[in-house]
Design an enzyme around this catalytic site. Structure first.
Site, short mmCIF file in Angstrom:
data_model
loop_
_atom_site.label_atom_id
_atom_site.label_comp_id
_atom_site.label_asym_id
_atom_site.label_seq_id
_atom_site.Cartn_x
_atom_site.Cartn_y
_atom_site.Cartn_z
N GLU A 162 10.09 13.62 3.55
CA GLU A 162 10.71 12.44 3.24
C GLU A 162 11.69 12.51 2.15
OE1 GLU A 162 8.14 9.15 3.58
OE2 GLU A 162 8.91 8.18 1.93
N TRP B 69 -1.91 4.67 -12.60
CA TRP B 69 -1.01 5.14 -11.43
C TRP B 69 -0.99 6.65 -11.49
CZ3 TRP B 69 -0.55 1.89 -7.80
CH2 TRP B 69 -0.32 0.43 -8.06
N ASP C 100 6.33 11.11 -6.70
CA ASP C 100 7.11 10.07 -6.16
C ASP C 100 8.57 9.97 -6.44
OD1 ASP C 100 7.53 7.71 -4.60
OD2 ASP C 100 6.33 6.51 -6.08
N GLU D 137 -1.81 2.54 -1.68
CA GLU D 137 -1.19 1.28 -2.51
C GLU D 137 -1.68 -0.04 -1.96
OE1 GLU D 137 3.04 2.23 -2.91
OE2 GLU D 137 2.44 3.45 -4.68
N LYS E 297 1.81 3.95 6.87
CA LYS E 297 1.29 3.94 5.74
C LYS E 297 -0.15 3.45 5.61
CE LYS E 297 2.16 2.45 0.98
NZ LYS E 297 3.44 2.14 -0.13
N ARG F 275 1.98 8.99 6.97
CA ARG F 275 2.51 9.33 5.80
C ARG F 275 1.55 10.08 4.94
NH1 ARG F 275 4.62 5.19 2.23
NH2 ARG F 275 6.65 6.59 1.76
N LYS G 250 6.64 13.29 1.25
CA LYS G 250 7.69 13.22 0.21
C LYS G 250 7.93 14.77 -0.52
CE LYS G 250 6.97 8.37 -1.20
NZ LYS G 250 6.50 7.41 -2.30
N GLU H 174 15.86 4.73 -5.96
CA GLU H 174 14.92 3.92 -6.67
C GLU H 174 14.57 4.35 -8.04
OE1 GLU H 174 11.10 3.81 -4.54
OE2 GLU H 174 9.93 2.83 -6.39
N GLU I 108 12.46 -4.01 0.07
CA GLU I 108 11.74 -3.20 -0.99
C GLU I 108 12.72 -1.87 -1.41
OE1 GLU I 108 7.68 -2.83 -0.56
OE2 GLU I 108 7.58 -1.42 -2.07
N ARG I 109 13.03 -1.96 -2.64
CA ARG I 109 13.93 -1.00 -3.19
C ARG I 109 15.19 -0.95 -2.56
NH1 ARG I 109 10.29 -0.97 -7.37
NH2 ARG I 109 8.33 -0.72 -6.47
O1 GCW Z 1 6.98 4.58 -5.30
C1 GCW Z 1 6.54 3.72 -4.51
C2 GCW Z 1 7.68 2.61 -4.40
C3 GCW Z 1 7.13 1.55 -3.21
C4 GCW Z 1 6.96 2.20 -1.96
C5 GCW Z 1 5.86 3.33 -2.08
C6 GCW Z 1 6.00 4.26 -0.78
C7 GCW Z 1 7.30 1.16 -0.04
O2 GCW Z 1 7.65 2.24 -5.60
O3 GCW Z 1 8.10 0.69 -3.23
O4 GCW Z 1 6.61 1.43 -0.86
O5 GCW Z 1 6.42 4.29 -2.96
O6 GCW Z 1 6.49 4.92 -0.54
O7 GCW Z 1 5.17 3.59 -0.04
#
Ligand code: GCW
Length: 849
Positions: free
Chosen positions: A402, A557, A380, A302, A298, A335, A375, A408, A174-175
């Protein structure tokens, strides 16, 4: 003061520079033989076990000294008396073999003492890992031609210096923008872990001590007995480098029917059967991986399951794992990236507040082996965000920052963006908790609130590509990540130049050119993507790559811009907005609450203003938008030309690969510039005072040409095409022709063609003047799919649409054009791609538009 060997300037241009060796090339220094008498003749590595970091250190020293200077040294594994040697080992082992040092260095776990004074070079670690780190520090000096005498101890800023890898068990990442997983395929752990070991070596050389090997969007089947055994194999190949394995957990694994494990009917963290399940599985893992670093979780984010399902708190969820890990010495990285979908019609709703709402009330409730992984910004990984206020709000909890090495939202390794300066804005930010110095880096080190745990998590997402993360230059970010996690006070440019010398060479013009491009890259990207704190303005509903500002709004979002015809920005004030500014300690809250003291680069992050609002710079918001987007794209053009000056100064392999990327970036930065400028021009109706936006005197719109077998196509989003329109072939099997007579004065021009390179087809284009071909190409800048890779392949997430992600420019330079010539483009569609064309620019030399 670093004194570099004069002769190192002509470091040889070694063959097969595919990037795999990254900064550990140990490239031969021409004239290195002249320094043999200054270098050690014997290596003493005080451990006989080949799986130990100290043993590995001995091998590295032997290989490095041989390769860089052409000097062969023997390695001994116990006390050896020689007039000139390098001794590596733990401080304890050294003392046993050689007696005490005159002054005992002050070392903490992972720290090292390095002395090159006297006849014996001493590299002594508090532990084995530290000894290996010291070895890499010494080899870094040698590889840079730096033979100065040093004697110092170095300790890590924080104990947790991990990478996170978002590898899925099926082998996708992923990413990830550099191919497939190095360790997972088809649901299991692969048998050949050579690249995994090589990665551990790279990480050890920058002080990283653990890798979380699977995606935070985790899969319960990681916990089958077969995969747990596989984790043991990964740990075995990483262990000699002092790199531990960690794993991400799927919170509802107990009810997921994991093969070989019990299947429960609940995953309630307070249920005894659930506690027993995790205790048992954790025990199984430690059987295979006795030094497992810990878990990353996590939860309730999401779509991921979590404790909230059972009305348990996030702390209760985290502590479930903490208790299972505690007897084994493991850590839970929990997280803070938890948020719910929101309704934009609620003026007071704000995703940025979520972390505070979820975690602040829980401060003090997390077990001592839990670290809250935060983060850097509240949203994000955007191109600019304020530091997350959560760092200031959970003083009783351990915290880690993080960061995202994989780009990304920042060009996916197809745009060069050196990230250390961005990270430093956060790490050096003073949150002023209790009106006292509270730098983010001192919070995550544990120093500010007196915690022994804390640190760094960097999302890297290395793949099978030779460049590891997708481009040679992007690897500066991985290097910088490790160096900053070790010592966040290091200067971004200092780190960069160290990396350039090791990865390329020490030629002053190479160092200067790469430094200039890299240091200008983040500001440029910010300027042509989203400035004034407006976030990256990429397509957040699809690829996260190209421009698509309207996707930010009208979604659940919460990455809203709230742009309408007259105003823009999120009001995050306490007085009139979402109240987010009030999450900071008073001094900082006051700064952001007040528009007059909010820095321009975060204005729209904190305030909702008219497009005509005057910035501190004296410019209006809208005009600054236009100006910065033009300035950013103009800067990106210079990267390609600066890179061209490196021809012959670095190896051709990497020179051409990066040149290809810089040319691509130059073209795509124009796509960004135009899309964002047109979008806000359209929505605000306010013209650009400098008359650039929407005015392109050198362009010939494809739809205005004489078309045969081509038809106009209205592009969505409109701003992704010049004049909102492209042309496509009438069907997917018929060739199309677009032609027009040249009306500009005769002369020499650069002919730029903007087209769309969709995923799912490789159209072919031929451009001619009076039927003489001036260029042809196939639209096949393919993203990596499966394991197919190649040096001229872009790694960004592909788009099947005609949009801002697929929009691409190709330029044919120095073309002689006469007024009255017939310009013709023939497009042959392929697959789903109908040879889409946007425009042709006839650019007088020196002009880019
Ligand atoms: O911004 C989002 C990303 C997802 C990612 C998520 C996260 C792994 O687009 O791809 O999932 O953050 O950090 O959990």
């Amino acid at each position: 003061m670093i004194r570099l060997l004069a002769l190192s300037l002509c470091a040889s241009l070694a063959a097969a520079e595919n990037g795999l060796a990254a900064w550990l090339r140990y490239a031969p220094l021409q004239g290195g033989e002249g320094y043999h008498s200054t270098l050690p003749s014997h290596i003493v590595a005080l451990n006989t076990s080949s799986a130990s970091p100290v043993y590995v250190a001995g091998q590295e020293l032997q290989q490095g000294i041989q390769s860089i200077y052409g000097k062969q040294c023997n390695v001994h594994h116990s006390y050896y008396s020689a007039s000139s040697s390098v001794v590596v080992g733990t401080l304890d082992e050294y003392t046993k073999a050689y007696g005490s040092l005159s002054t005992t260095p002050d070392l903490i776990e992972d720290g090292y003492w390095l002395s090159t004074e006297g006849n014996t070079v001493q590299i002594l670690g508090k532990n084995e890992r530290g000894a290996l780190y010291g070895t890499f520090a010494y080899l870094s000096m040698l590889a840079q031609g730096n033979l100065t005498k040093v004697a110092y101890s170095s300790n890590p800023n924080a104990p947790v210096r991990w990478t996170n890898e978002w590898d899925n068990l099926d082998g996708s990442i992923e990413r990830g923008f550099a191919g497939n997983s190095n360790w997972f395929a088809n649901g299991v752990i692969v048998s050949n872990l050579t690249r995994t070991a090589e990665y551990a070596r790279l990480l050890a050389s920058i002080g990283i001590n653990a890798v979380v090997v699977n995606n935070v969007n985790a899969n319960a089947s990681l916990l089958t007995p077969q995969n747990i055994e596989g984790l043991g194999r990964i740990a075995d190949v990483m262990r000699p480098y002092g790199v531990q394995v960690g794993i991400s957990l799927y919170f509802s694994s107990p009810t997921s029917g994991v093969k070989g494990q019990a299947n429960l009917t609940t995953f309630d963290p307070l249920d005894e059967s659930v506690v027993a399940w995790w205790t048992n599985v954790t025990g199984q893992i430690y059987q295979q991986v006795p030094d497992m670093a810990g878990y990353l979780v996590k939860a309730n984010s999401e779509g991921q399951p979590g404790p909230l399902t059972y009305n348990r708190t996030l702390a209760q969820g985290a502590n479930l794992f903490a208790k299972a890990l505690q007897p084994h010495g493991g850590i839970v990285m929990f997280r803070a990236f938890v948020y719910n979908n929101l309704n934009e019609s609620d003026w007071y709703a704000d995703r940025a507040n979520a972390q505070i709402q979820f975690f602040k009330p829980l401060d003090g409730e997390f077990d001592s082996n839990v670290i809250i992984q935060i983060k850097y910004g509240p949203i994000d990984f955007q191109v600019r965000e304020p530091a997350s206020p959560l760092f200031a709000n959970i003083p009783k909890s351990n915290a880690a920052i993080e960061l995202q090495v994989t780009q990304e939202y920042l060009g996916q390794q197809c745009h060069l963006v050196y990230l250390a300066p961005l990270w430093k804005t956060i790490l050096d930010f003073d949150l002023r908790v209790d009106n006292e110095s509270s730098l983010v880096r001192n919070v995550v080190s544990g120093q500010r609130f007196n915690h022994s745990l804390g640190g760094y998590a960097g999302v890297v997402n290395v793949g099978t590509n030779d460049t590891w993360i997708g481009s040679h230059m992007a690897m500066s970010n991985l290097y910088a990540y490790g160096r900053l996690a070790w010592d966040p006070t290091l200067d971004s440019q200092y780190i960069l130049q160290e990396w350039i010398r090791l990865t390329f060479n020490a030629d002053q013009s190479v160092v200067n050119t790469m430094t200039q491009i890299s240091m200008e890259s983040w500001p440029a990207y910010e300027n042509y993507s989203g400035n004034l704190g407006e976030q990256t303005l990429t397509d957040i509903l699809y690829t996260h790559f190209g421009p698509n500002p309207q996707t930010q709004d009208n979604t659940v979002w919460g990455q809203w811009t709230r742009a309408d015809h007259t105003t823009i920005g999120m009001d995050r004030t306490v007085s009139n907005g979402t109240g987010f500014a009030g999450n900071y300690p008073p001094e900082i809250a006051a700064m952001y609450e007040n528009i007059a003291t909010t820095p321009d680069n975060l204005l729209l992050w904190f305030h909702h203003v008219n497009y005509t609002h005057l910035l501190h710079s004296g410019e209006t918001v809208i005009q600054d938008f236009y100006d910065q987007h033009y300035a950013g794209a103009a800067t990106a053009q210079t990267f390609a030309t600066m890179w061209e000056s490196l021809k012959g100064k670095i190896d051709d392999e990497r020179y051409y690969d990066q040149l290809f990327r810089q040319v691509y970036q130059a073209g795509h930065s124009l796509v960004w510039r135009d899309a964002i400028s047109n979008f806000y021009n359209n929505i605000s109706g306010i013209p650009d005072a400098a008359h650039r936006v929407g005015k392109h005197p050198y362009r010939i719109e494809a739809e205005s040409m004489q078309l045969d077998g081509y038809k106009p196509y209205t592009v969505i989003p409109f701003e992704a095409a010049s004049n909102y329109t492209a042309i496509v072939t009438s069907s997917n099997t018929t060739t199309g022709t677009a032609q027009t007579m040249i009306t500009c004065p005769s002369g020499t021009y650069d002919v730029a063609v903007n087209y769309f390179d969709q995923f799912g087809g490789d159209s072919h284009f031929v451009v001619s003047l009076n039927n003489v071909t001036i260029g042809e190409w196939t639209a096949n800048l393919k993203p990596w799919i499966g394991s197919s890779q190649g040096p001229r392949v872009l790694g960004h997430t592909p788009s099947i649409y005609i949009d801002g992600h697929s929009a691409t420019r190709i330029t044919f330079s120095n073309v002689t054009v006469a007024k009255g010539d017939m310009l013709k483009i023939v497009g042959t569609p392929n697959g789903i791609e109908p040879a889409p064309l946007d425009y042709v620019s006839l650019l007088p030399l020196g002009i880019v538009d």
